[in-house]
Structure formats: C-alpha cells, structure tokens
Write a protein that holds these residues in place. Structure first.
Motif, PDB file in Angstrom:
ATOM      1  N   SER A  30     -49.611  19.276 -18.545  1.00 38.91           N
ATOM      2  CA  SER A  30     -49.621  19.080 -20.000  1.00 38.91           C
ATOM      3  C   SER A  30     -50.466  20.143 -20.691  1.00 38.91           C
ATOM      4  CB  SER A  30     -50.143  17.690 -20.350  1.00 38.91           C
ATOM      5  OG  SER A  30     -49.274  16.714 -19.841  1.00 38.91           O
ATOM      6  N   GLY A  31     -51.627  20.433 -20.135  1.00 43.42           N
ATOM      7  CA  GLY A  31     -52.460  21.516 -20.674  1.00 43.42           C
ATOM      8  C   GLY A  31     -51.749  22.858 -20.576  1.00 43.42           C
ATOM      9  N   ASP A  32     -51.045  23.072 -19.447  1.00 45.47           N
ATOM     10  CA  ASP A  32     -50.266  24.302 -19.280  1.00 45.47           C
ATOM     11  C   ASP A  32     -49.195  24.415 -20.367  1.00 45.47           C
ATOM     12  OD1 ASP A  32     -51.694  24.946 -16.959  1.00 45.47           O
ATOM     13  OD2 ASP A  32     -50.118  24.231 -15.605  1.00 45.47           O
ATOM     14  N   CYS A  33     -48.531  23.299 -20.648  1.00 47.03           N
ATOM     15  CA  CYS A  33     -47.485  23.267 -21.671  1.00 47.03           C
ATOM     16  C   CYS A  33     -48.045  23.702 -23.026  1.00 47.03           C
ATOM     17  CB  CYS A  33     -46.888  21.867 -21.755  1.00 47.03           C
ATOM     18  SG  CYS A  33     -45.701  21.642 -23.095  1.00 47.03           S
ATOM     19  N   LEU A  34     -49.139  23.103 -23.437  1.00 36.41           N
ATOM     20  CA  LEU A  34     -49.723  23.437 -24.736  1.00 36.41           C
ATOM     21  C   LEU A  34     -50.239  24.870 -24.774  1.00 36.41           C
ATOM     22  CD1 LEU A  34     -51.610  20.111 -25.518  1.00 36.41           C
ATOM     23  CD2 LEU A  34     -49.535  20.987 -26.637  1.00 36.41           C
ATOM     24  N   LEU A 133     -58.570  21.317 -37.263  1.00 37.27           N
ATOM     25  CA  LEU A 133     -57.500  20.377 -36.988  1.00 37.27           C
ATOM     26  C   LEU A 133     -57.669  19.837 -35.580  1.00 37.27           C
ATOM     27  CD1 LEU A 133     -54.756  19.045 -37.705  1.00 37.27           C
ATOM     28  CD2 LEU A 133     -53.667  21.063 -36.660  1.00 37.27           C
ATOM     29  N   ILE A 134     -57.610  18.515 -35.445  1.00 41.75           N
ATOM     30  CA  ILE A 134     -57.696  17.861 -34.143  1.00 41.75           C
ATOM     31  C   ILE A 134     -56.418  17.053 -33.962  1.00 41.75           C
ATOM     32  CG2 ILE A 134     -58.990  16.278 -32.665  1.00 41.75           C
ATOM     33  CD1 ILE A 134     -61.427  16.872 -34.516  1.00 41.75           C
ATOM     34  N   VAL A 135     -55.721  17.296 -32.852  1.00 39.85           N
ATOM     35  CA  VAL A 135     -54.461  16.621 -32.573  1.00 39.85           C
ATOM     36  C   VAL A 135     -54.547  15.970 -31.200  1.00 39.85           C
ATOM     37  CG1 VAL A 135     -51.978  16.910 -32.269  1.00 39.85           C
ATOM     38  CG2 VAL A 135     -53.195  18.332 -33.930  1.00 39.85           C
ATOM     39  N   CYS A 136     -54.238  14.688 -31.138  1.00 43.51           N
ATOM     40  CA  CYS A 136     -54.261  13.929 -29.884  1.00 43.51           C
ATOM     41  C   CYS A 136     -52.830  13.575 -29.493  1.00 43.51           C
ATOM     42  CB  CYS A 136     -55.073  12.649 -30.041  1.00 43.51           C
ATOM     43  SG  CYS A 136     -56.770  12.924 -30.585  1.00 43.51           S
ATOM     44  N   LEU A 137     -52.394  14.097 -28.353  1.00 42.68           N
ATOM     45  CA  LEU A 137     -51.054  13.871 -27.836  1.00 42.68           C
ATOM     46  C   LEU A 137     -51.111  13.101 -26.528  1.00 42.68           C
ATOM     47  CD1 LEU A 137     -49.771  17.493 -28.455  1.00 42.68           C
ATOM     48  CD2 LEU A 137     -48.804  15.436 -29.507  1.00 42.68           C
ATOM     49  N   PRO A 138     -50.036  12.403 -26.185  1.00 37.10           N
ATOM     50  CA  PRO A 138     -49.984  11.760 -24.871  1.00 37.10           C
ATOM     51  C   PRO A 138     -50.098  12.793 -23.746  1.00 37.10           C
ATOM     52  CG  PRO A 138     -48.299  10.869 -26.313  1.00 37.10           C
ATOM     53  CD  PRO A 138     -48.880  12.069 -27.017  1.00 37.10           C
ATOM     54  N   GLY A 139     -50.330  12.298 -22.546  1.00 35.28           N
ATOM     55  CA  GLY A 139     -50.606  13.169 -21.412  1.00 35.28           C
ATOM     56  C   GLY A 139     -49.407  13.646 -20.608  1.00 35.28           C
ATOM     57  N   SER A 140     -48.215  13.546 -21.141  1.00 30.60           N
ATOM     58  CA  SER A 140     -47.053  14.065 -20.408  1.00 30.60           C
ATOM     59  C   SER A 140     -46.619  15.404 -20.981  1.00 30.60           C
ATOM     60  CB  SER A 140     -45.876  13.074 -20.473  1.00 30.60           C
ATOM     61  OG  SER A 140     -45.231  13.156 -21.718  1.00 30.60           O
ATOM     62  N   PRO A 141     -46.120  16.296 -20.126  1.00 36.04           N
ATOM     63  CA  PRO A 141     -45.623  17.576 -20.638  1.00 36.04           C
ATOM     64  C   PRO A 141     -44.508  17.388 -21.663  1.00 36.04           C
ATOM     65  CG  PRO A 141     -45.848  17.671 -18.253  1.00 36.04           C
ATOM     66  CD  PRO A 141     -46.077  16.244 -18.659  1.00 36.04           C
ATOM     67  N   ASN A 142     -43.632  16.397 -21.462  1.00 36.03           N
ATOM     68  CA  ASN A 142     -42.561  16.164 -22.438  1.00 36.03           C
ATOM     69  C   ASN A 142     -43.125  15.783 -23.800  1.00 36.03           C
ATOM     70  OD1 ASN A 142     -40.527  16.782 -20.655  1.00 36.03           O
ATOM     71  ND2 ASN A 142     -40.091  14.658 -20.125  1.00 36.03           N
ATOM     72  N   ALA A 143     -44.144  14.942 -23.824  1.00 38.30           N
ATOM     73  CA  ALA A 143     -44.761  14.553 -25.093  1.00 38.30           C
ATOM     74  C   ALA A 143     -45.423  15.756 -25.754  1.00 38.30           C
ATOM     75  CB  ALA A 143     -45.773  13.434 -24.868  1.00 38.30           C
ATOM     76  N   CYS A 144     -46.083  16.587 -24.968  1.00 41.91           N
ATOM     77  CA  CYS A 144     -46.721  17.784 -25.525  1.00 41.91           C
ATOM     78  C   CYS A 144     -45.675  18.744 -26.080  1.00 41.91           C
ATOM     79  CB  CYS A 144     -47.573  18.472 -24.460  1.00 41.91           C
ATOM     80  SG  CYS A 144     -49.057  17.534 -24.025  1.00 41.91           S
ATOM     81  N   ALA A 145     -44.574  18.888 -25.365  1.00 40.07           N
ATOM     82  CA  ALA A 145     -43.485  19.753 -25.846  1.00 40.07           C
ATOM     83  C   ALA A 145     -42.914  19.216 -27.151  1.00 40.07           C
ATOM     84  CB  ALA A 145     -42.397  19.873 -24.785  1.00 40.07           C
ATOM     85  N   THR A 146     -42.694  17.907 -27.229  1.00 41.95           N
ATOM     86  CA  THR A 146     -42.189  17.295 -28.463  1.00 41.95           C
ATOM     87  C   THR A 146     -43.155  17.539 -29.615  1.00 41.95           C
ATOM     88  OG1 THR A 146     -40.950  15.590 -27.276  1.00 41.95           O
ATOM     89  CG2 THR A 146     -41.555  15.098 -29.566  1.00 41.95           C
ATOM     90  N   GLY A 147     -44.422  17.266 -29.400  1.00 40.24           N
ATOM     91  CA  GLY A 147     -45.425  17.457 -30.445  1.00 40.24           C
ATOM     92  C   GLY A 147     -45.510  18.895 -30.915  1.00 40.24           C
ATOM     93  N   TRP A 148     -45.503  19.828 -29.976  1.00 43.99           N
ATOM     94  CA  TRP A 148     -45.595  21.242 -30.349  1.00 43.99           C
ATOM     95  C   TRP A 148     -44.300  21.723 -31.000  1.00 43.99           C
ATOM     96  CZ3 TRP A 148     -49.285  24.683 -31.112  1.00 43.99           C
ATOM     97  CH2 TRP A 148     -48.860  25.985 -31.447  1.00 43.99           C
ATOM     98  N   ASP A 149     -43.191  21.542 -30.294  1.00 45.37           N
ATOM     99  CA  ASP A 149     -41.916  22.127 -30.738  1.00 45.37           C
ATOM    100  C   ASP A 149     -41.431  21.566 -32.068  1.00 45.37           C
ATOM    101  OD1 ASP A 149     -42.014  23.475 -28.310  1.00 45.37           O
ATOM    102  OD2 ASP A 149     -40.406  22.297 -27.381  1.00 45.37           O
ATOM    103  N   LEU A 150     -41.636  20.278 -32.295  1.00 51.07           N
ATOM    104  CA  LEU A 150     -41.035  19.638 -33.460  1.00 51.07           C
ATOM    105  C   LEU A 150     -41.990  19.401 -34.630  1.00 51.07           C
ATOM    106  CD1 LEU A 150     -38.732  17.089 -31.590  1.00 51.07           C
ATOM    107  CD2 LEU A 150     -38.193  19.412 -32.379  1.00 51.07           C
ATOM    108  N   ILE A 151     -43.295  19.583 -34.398  1.00 47.93           N
ATOM    109  CA  ILE A 151     -44.249  19.375 -35.493  1.00 47.93           C
ATOM    110  C   ILE A 151     -45.258  20.524 -35.588  1.00 47.93           C
ATOM    111  CG2 ILE A 151     -46.000  17.848 -36.505  1.00 47.93           C
ATOM    112  CD1 ILE A 151     -44.736  15.547 -34.876  1.00 47.93           C
ATOM    113  N   LEU A 152     -46.025  20.715 -34.543  1.00 46.36           N
ATOM    114  CA  LEU A 152     -47.171  21.624 -34.608  1.00 46.36           C
ATOM    115  C   LEU A 152     -46.797  23.094 -34.767  1.00 46.36           C
ATOM    116  CD1 LEU A 152     -49.427  19.902 -31.959  1.00 46.36           C
ATOM    117  CD2 LEU A 152     -49.705  19.887 -34.445  1.00 46.36           C
ATOM    118  N   GLN A 153     -45.739  23.528 -34.115  1.00 46.82           N
ATOM    119  CA  GLN A 153     -45.364  24.939 -34.208  1.00 46.82           C
ATOM    120  C   GLN A 153     -45.213  25.364 -35.665  1.00 46.82           C
ATOM    121  OE1 GLN A 153     -42.288  26.240 -31.532  1.00 46.82           O
ATOM    122  NE2 GLN A 153     -41.656  27.865 -32.904  1.00 46.82           N
ATOM    123  N   ASP A 154     -44.508  24.572 -36.467  1.00 45.65           N
ATOM    124  CA  ASP A 154     -44.346  24.898 -37.887  1.00 45.65           C
ATOM    125  C   ASP A 154     -45.635  24.708 -38.667  1.00 45.65           C
ATOM    126  OD1 ASP A 154     -41.679  25.577 -37.629  1.00 45.65           O
ATOM    127  OD2 ASP A 154     -40.936  23.629 -38.318  1.00 45.65           O
TER     128      ASP A 154
END
Length: 182
Positions: A30-34, A133-154
């Motif tokens: 998950s850390g690798d993903c982010l 900015l502090i963001v708390c995401l679940p601990g799965s790579p899929n959750a991190c990808a969802t959070g980054w790709d669909l919200i945080l990236q923009d």
C-alpha cells in the motif's frame, strides 16, 4: 474577475505513513502504491515510514510532520477499519483544524463498485492541520489506488479546475477556486 491558473504543476512535498503491525519495507504494498503514484504525478516523496497501529505513535509522527515546513501532504494507509487495533482516525482527528467531510463520503461512494456494502466499514478521512493536508486511507493497495486515482490525483494537482487543495497548503501561492461559468 477570473482567477489565473498555471499550466505548470506545483510539485508538493508528500510524506507517506503506513500504519501496520505486520508490514515491513519489503512487503508494504500500500505504501508502495501511494509512493509510486505521487512521484509519477510529479510530486516529491519527502519521507516514508511504517509505524505500529498505536494511537500515540501515529499521533507523535503526524504531529512532527504537521509542524515541519517541508511537508505539505501526509498520506496514511492502514488502521482505518473496525478491529480493536485500528486507531488511525482516533489518532488523526484531534490534530485536524478542519475535516474535509467530502473526502470520506466520496471515497466510500467510489469504493462501492469494488467492495459493495463493505465500504461502510471504511473510516477513510481527510483534513487540514497547520496548512498540511492529512489523508487516511484503508490499508489495501486497491483502496490506495482508488483514493489516489479518483480523488487525490486531481485535488493535489495545482492545474485542476475549477479548484483543488493546493492553494490551502503551506508554501502555496496558487489561486483559490475558479468561478464556475454561467
């Protein structure tokens, strides 16, 4: 009067924290993903750590990063569930000056397509503390990808219109939200 947006990305200094009793640098997917996604987007990985799921260890490190002039964004992964050891939201919430309610709501809505009703167990959250900015995401790579790709990236892209979070972060000079066209 229209706000001016730059066509050049404002790179942000981002710290990544994995909250886990079992992850190591060798298996922190998950850390690798982010870390991979934020650097690919043009941001700087300022620091990366793993801490045990302990409210006080989490809070101590986050507090250090909040006061650091070199950290603008803190991304946490892990510890947002319902087990007895999950304490990330309890560690982070008291440190926030403002909670970004829409982040958790949006994350759970987007996660519905992947995990269905299990998304209600996600305690993902975000907020600002000392213009960090502090963001708390679940601990799965899929959750991190969802959070980054669909919200945080923009929201971490200074070029994203009509608005993004960059102007609200320390050492940021970007304009606030652009007015919507009629």
């Amino acid at each position: 009067m229209a706000f001016q947006f730059s066509s050049i990305l404002t790179p942000l200094s981002v710290a990544v924290l994995t909250v886990s009793d079992t992850r190591t640098p060798d298996n922190d997917s998950s850390g690798d993903c982010l870390a991979g996604r934020l650097t690919k987007a043009g941001h700087l990985l300022a620091e990366r750590r793993i801490v045990k799921d302990d409210l006080y260890q989490i809070r101590a490190l986050i507090s250090q990063w909040i006061i650091s002039p070199d950290i603008q964004v803190i991304l946490l992964t892990g510890g947002t569930g319902f087990t007895a050891r999950d304490s990330t939201p309890e560690a982070v919430k008291p440190l926030l000056d403002k909670e970004i309610i829409g982040f958790g709501e949006s994350f759970r809505q987007l996660s519905w397509q992947q995990v269905g009703s299990s998304t209600i167990q996600s305690r993902a959250l975000a907020g600002l503390a000392n213009q960090t900015l502090i963001v708390c995401l679940p601990g799965s790579p899929n959750a991190c990808a969802t959070g980054w790709d669909l919200i945080l990236q923009d929201q971490l892209d200074s070029r994203h219109k009509p608005c993004n979070l960059v102007p609200h972060l320390k050492a940021s000079t970007a304009a606030l939200c652009q007015p919507r066209s009629a």
